[in-house]
Design a protein around this motif. Structure first.
Motif, PDB file in Angstrom:
ATOM      1  N   THR A 190       1.023  -1.245  -0.049  1.00  0.00           N
ATOM      2  CA  THR A 190      -0.037  -0.199   0.447  1.00  0.00           C
ATOM      3  C   THR A 190       1.135   1.266   0.279  1.00  0.00           C
ATOM      4  O   THR A 190       2.255   1.629   0.835  1.00  0.00           O
ATOM      5  N   TYR A 199      -6.397   1.316   8.004  1.00  0.00           N
ATOM      6  CA  TYR A 199      -6.375   0.340   7.029  1.00  0.00           C
ATOM      7  C   TYR A 199      -7.001  -1.007   7.567  1.00  0.00           C
ATOM      8  O   TYR A 199      -7.912  -1.814   6.682  1.00  0.00           O
ATOM      9  N   CYS A 206      -3.596   0.821  -1.999  1.00  0.00           N
ATOM     10  CA  CYS A 206      -3.859  -0.745  -2.055  1.00  0.00           C
ATOM     11  C   CYS A 206      -3.164  -0.917  -3.488  1.00  0.00           C
ATOM     12  O   CYS A 206      -3.621  -0.386  -4.193  1.00  0.00           O
ATOM     13  N   ASP A 264      -4.852  -7.510  -0.914  1.00  0.00           N
ATOM     14  CA  ASP A 264      -4.587  -5.632  -0.459  1.00  0.00           C
ATOM     15  C   ASP A 264      -5.011  -5.894   1.383  1.00  0.00           C
ATOM     16  O   ASP A 264      -4.040  -4.879   1.710  1.00  0.00           O
TER      17      ASP A 264
END
Length: 186
Positions: A76, A102, A112, A152
């Motif tokens: 990210t 996050y 991401c 992600d």
């Protein structure tokens, strides 16, 4: 991509994802490139995930003062401090100050690397080579950006590399065959 047949959507989305990763490697290489040894890459801790995994932050700075911050959770982009026309630095990336941000519901995939698919798969299913695959439905009624535990949200490996043009950070993650219901290793 959701308007294409599912098999085409998945194949194009996987190619798109590979291009996104390649793009970030180029961006990070360009930012870290310098004509003097002043360019730097610093590795620090960015915190710990809810399940106790340590997340690292890499800060790349060129000799013009531009800084890029990349964390290993989801490969990210956390910050990009770039100069305006008067030379004043400003962070131009949306994001959070720590890992918990996050991991929160407020995170809308900020910065991401999404995937395996960067978009929706209709009804969370597709057919490839005559076989039907079912995926998590996390954006009713569809599968979005790799599902509940897409890349992600995974920890990526990162390492500082040197090239002819300078230093860079290379990130990698292997998603094995069957990961989150997807066929084939990525």
């Amino acid at each position: 991509l959701s308007s294409l047949p599912s098999v085409l959507s998945l194949r194009y989305a996987m190619r798109f994802h590979c291009l996104v990763v390649f793009f970030w490697m180029i961006v990070l290489e360009m930012v870290s490139t310098s004509t003097s040894p002043a360019a730097s890459i610093i590795r620090n801790s960015f915190g710990t995930t809810k399940d106790g995994k340590k997340v690292e932050m890499y800060t790349l700075e060129n000799d013009n003062g531009m800084k890029i911050r990349l964390m290993t959770r989801g490969a990210t982009l956390v910050a990009a401090e770039v100069p305006d026309r008067d030379g004043k630095l400003a962070d131009v990336v949306l994001g959070f100050d720590d890992v918990s941000g996050y991991e929160s519901d407020k995170n809308q995939y900020f910065g991401c690397t999404t995937g395996r698919v960067a978009n929706r798969i209709a009804k969370g299913q597709f057919v490839m080579d005559g076989k039907q695959y079912k995926l998590a439905v996390n954006n009713e009624p569809n599968h979005l950006h790799g599902g509940n535990i897409g890349i992600d949200k995974k920890l990526w490996s990162a390492r500082v590399v040197r090239s002819k043009t300078g230093k860079a950070v290379a990130v990698s993650h292997t998603s094995p065959d069957g990961d989150d219901g997807y066929p084939g290793a990525l």
